[in-house]
Design a protein around this motif. Sequence first.
Motif, mmCIF file in Angstrom:
data_model
loop_
_atom_site.group_PDB
_atom_site.id
_atom_site.type_symbol
_atom_site.label_atom_id
_atom_site.label_comp_id
_atom_site.label_asym_id
_atom_site.label_seq_id
_atom_site.Cartn_x
_atom_site.Cartn_y
_atom_site.Cartn_z
ATOM 1 N N LEU A 49 -12.070 -5.897 18.127
ATOM 2 C CA LEU A 49 -11.427 -5.819 16.817
ATOM 3 C C LEU A 49 -12.024 -6.859 15.862
ATOM 4 O O LEU A 49 -12.346 -6.541 14.712
ATOM 5 C CB LEU A 49 -9.917 -6.002 16.930
ATOM 6 N N LEU A 50 -12.177 -8.083 16.330
ATOM 7 C CA LEU A 50 -12.780 -9.128 15.492
ATOM 8 C C LEU A 50 -14.189 -8.748 15.053
ATOM 9 O O LEU A 50 -14.571 -8.936 13.894
ATOM 10 C CB LEU A 50 -12.811 -10.467 16.230
ATOM 11 N N SER A 51 -14.954 -8.198 15.951
ATOM 12 C CA SER A 51 -16.309 -7.760 15.631
ATOM 13 C C SER A 51 -16.278 -6.643 14.582
ATOM 14 O O SER A 51 -17.070 -6.650 13.634
ATOM 15 C CB SER A 51 -17.000 -7.271 16.908
ATOM 16 N N ALA A 52 -15.364 -5.714 14.731
ATOM 17 C CA ALA A 52 -15.243 -4.600 13.777
ATOM 18 C C ALA A 52 -14.845 -5.099 12.392
ATOM 19 O O ALA A 52 -15.371 -4.629 11.377
ATOM 20 C CB ALA A 52 -14.230 -3.583 14.289
ATOM 21 N N GLU A 53 -13.937 -6.051 12.343
ATOM 22 C CA GLU A 53 -13.450 -6.567 11.064
ATOM 23 C C GLU A 53 -14.558 -7.237 10.256
ATOM 24 O O GLU A 53 -14.472 -7.317 9.031
ATOM 25 C CB GLU A 53 -12.298 -7.544 11.288
ATOM 26 N N ARG A 54 -15.601 -7.696 10.918
ATOM 27 C CA ARG A 54 -16.731 -8.346 10.230
ATOM 28 C C ARG A 54 -17.660 -7.325 9.560
ATOM 29 O O ARG A 54 -18.529 -7.696 8.778
ATOM 30 C CB ARG A 54 -17.535 -9.180 11.219
ATOM 31 N N ARG A 55 -17.483 -6.058 9.857
ATOM 32 C CA ARG A 55 -18.383 -5.013 9.351
ATOM 33 C C ARG A 55 -17.853 -4.427 8.037
ATOM 34 O O ARG A 55 -17.720 -3.217 7.874
ATOM 35 C CB ARG A 55 -18.566 -3.954 10.429
ATOM 36 N N GLN A 56 -17.580 -5.295 7.085
ATOM 37 C CA GLN A 56 -16.969 -4.906 5.818
ATOM 38 C C GLN A 56 -17.862 -4.035 4.943
ATOM 39 O O GLN A 56 -17.378 -3.420 4.001
ATOM 40 C CB GLN A 56 -16.516 -6.150 5.061
ATOM 41 N N ALA A 57 -19.129 -3.964 5.225
ATOM 42 C CA ALA A 57 -20.021 -3.096 4.466
ATOM 43 C C ALA A 57 -19.923 -1.645 4.927
ATOM 44 O O ALA A 57 -20.443 -0.740 4.282
ATOM 45 C CB ALA A 57 -21.469 -3.584 4.591
ATOM 46 N N GLU A 58 -19.240 -1.425 6.075
ATOM 47 C CA GLU A 58 -19.132 -0.082 6.645
ATOM 48 C C GLU A 58 -17.707 0.474 6.641
ATOM 49 O O GLU A 58 -17.512 1.676 6.468
ATOM 50 C CB GLU A 58 -19.610 -0.093 8.103
ATOM 51 N N ILE A 59 -16.725 -0.398 6.881
ATOM 52 C CA ILE A 59 -15.346 0.066 7.088
ATOM 53 C C ILE A 59 -14.339 -0.836 6.382
ATOM 54 O O ILE A 59 -14.670 -1.944 5.971
ATOM 55 C CB ILE A 59 -14.988 0.147 8.591
ATOM 56 N N VAL A 60 -13.108 -0.343 6.298
ATOM 57 C CA VAL A 60 -11.978 -1.143 5.819
ATOM 58 C C VAL A 60 -10.783 -0.885 6.743
ATOM 59 O O VAL A 60 -10.649 0.175 7.332
ATOM 60 C CB VAL A 60 -11.571 -0.802 4.363
ATOM 61 N N GLY A 61 -9.931 -1.885 6.846
ATOM 62 C CA GLY A 61 -8.661 -1.724 7.544
ATOM 63 C C GLY A 61 -8.738 -1.504 9.040
ATOM 64 O O GLY A 61 -7.964 -0.715 9.587
ATOM 65 N N ALA A 62 -9.605 -2.208 9.728
ATOM 66 C CA ALA A 62 -9.718 -2.050 11.183
ATOM 67 C C ALA A 62 -8.458 -2.546 11.880
ATOM 68 O O ALA A 62 -7.881 -3.561 11.491
ATOM 69 C CB ALA A 62 -10.932 -2.807 11.706
ATOM 70 N N TYR A 63 -8.032 -1.809 12.897
ATOM 71 C CA TYR A 63 -6.905 -2.233 13.719
ATOM 72 C C TYR A 63 -6.965 -1.555 15.078
ATOM 73 O O TYR A 63 -7.723 -0.598 15.276
ATOM 74 C CB TYR A 63 -5.564 -1.975 13.024
ATOM 75 N N LEU A 64 -6.176 -2.061 16.015
ATOM 76 C CA LEU A 64 -6.081 -1.487 17.355
ATOM 77 C C LEU A 64 -4.929 -0.491 17.386
ATOM 78 O O LEU A 64 -3.859 -0.753 16.837
ATOM 79 C CB LEU A 64 -5.818 -2.579 18.393
ATOM 80 N N VAL A 65 -5.163 0.631 18.031
ATOM 81 C CA VAL A 65 -4.132 1.658 18.127
ATOM 82 C C VAL A 65 -3.962 2.070 19.589
ATOM 83 O O VAL A 65 -4.931 2.175 20.338
ATOM 84 C CB VAL A 65 -4.485 2.870 17.232
#
Length: 99
Positions: A49-65
């Motif tokens: 999740l932390l790694s995903a949150e750093r990819r702000q040029a690709e996505i927004v609003g990352a979370y675990l489901v």
Amino acid sequence: MPRAFTPKVVTANALLEGDVVYLTADDRWTRQLSEAELLTDEAVAAERLLSAERRQAEIVGAYLVDMVAGDNGPEPTHFREDFRRTGPSNYHHGKQAEV
């Protein structure tokens, strides 16, 4: 008493298109839930999740489901995520037309 960890998937919305996306084991974003990486370890899930949150040029609003293992990959345990994967609800096209 703390709640036991349940399997999760990292999800977000694609920055430009707004589509629901899921993180795969090979660190790419997919629009197909069946390709998502099912995380069964809490520490690994937090790290992904932390790694995903750093990819702000690709996505927004990352979370675990929460998810469960299904015959064709991860399956949602909650109606919201099942509904979310079919796309916008204000018109019938795209993913909704395919269902």
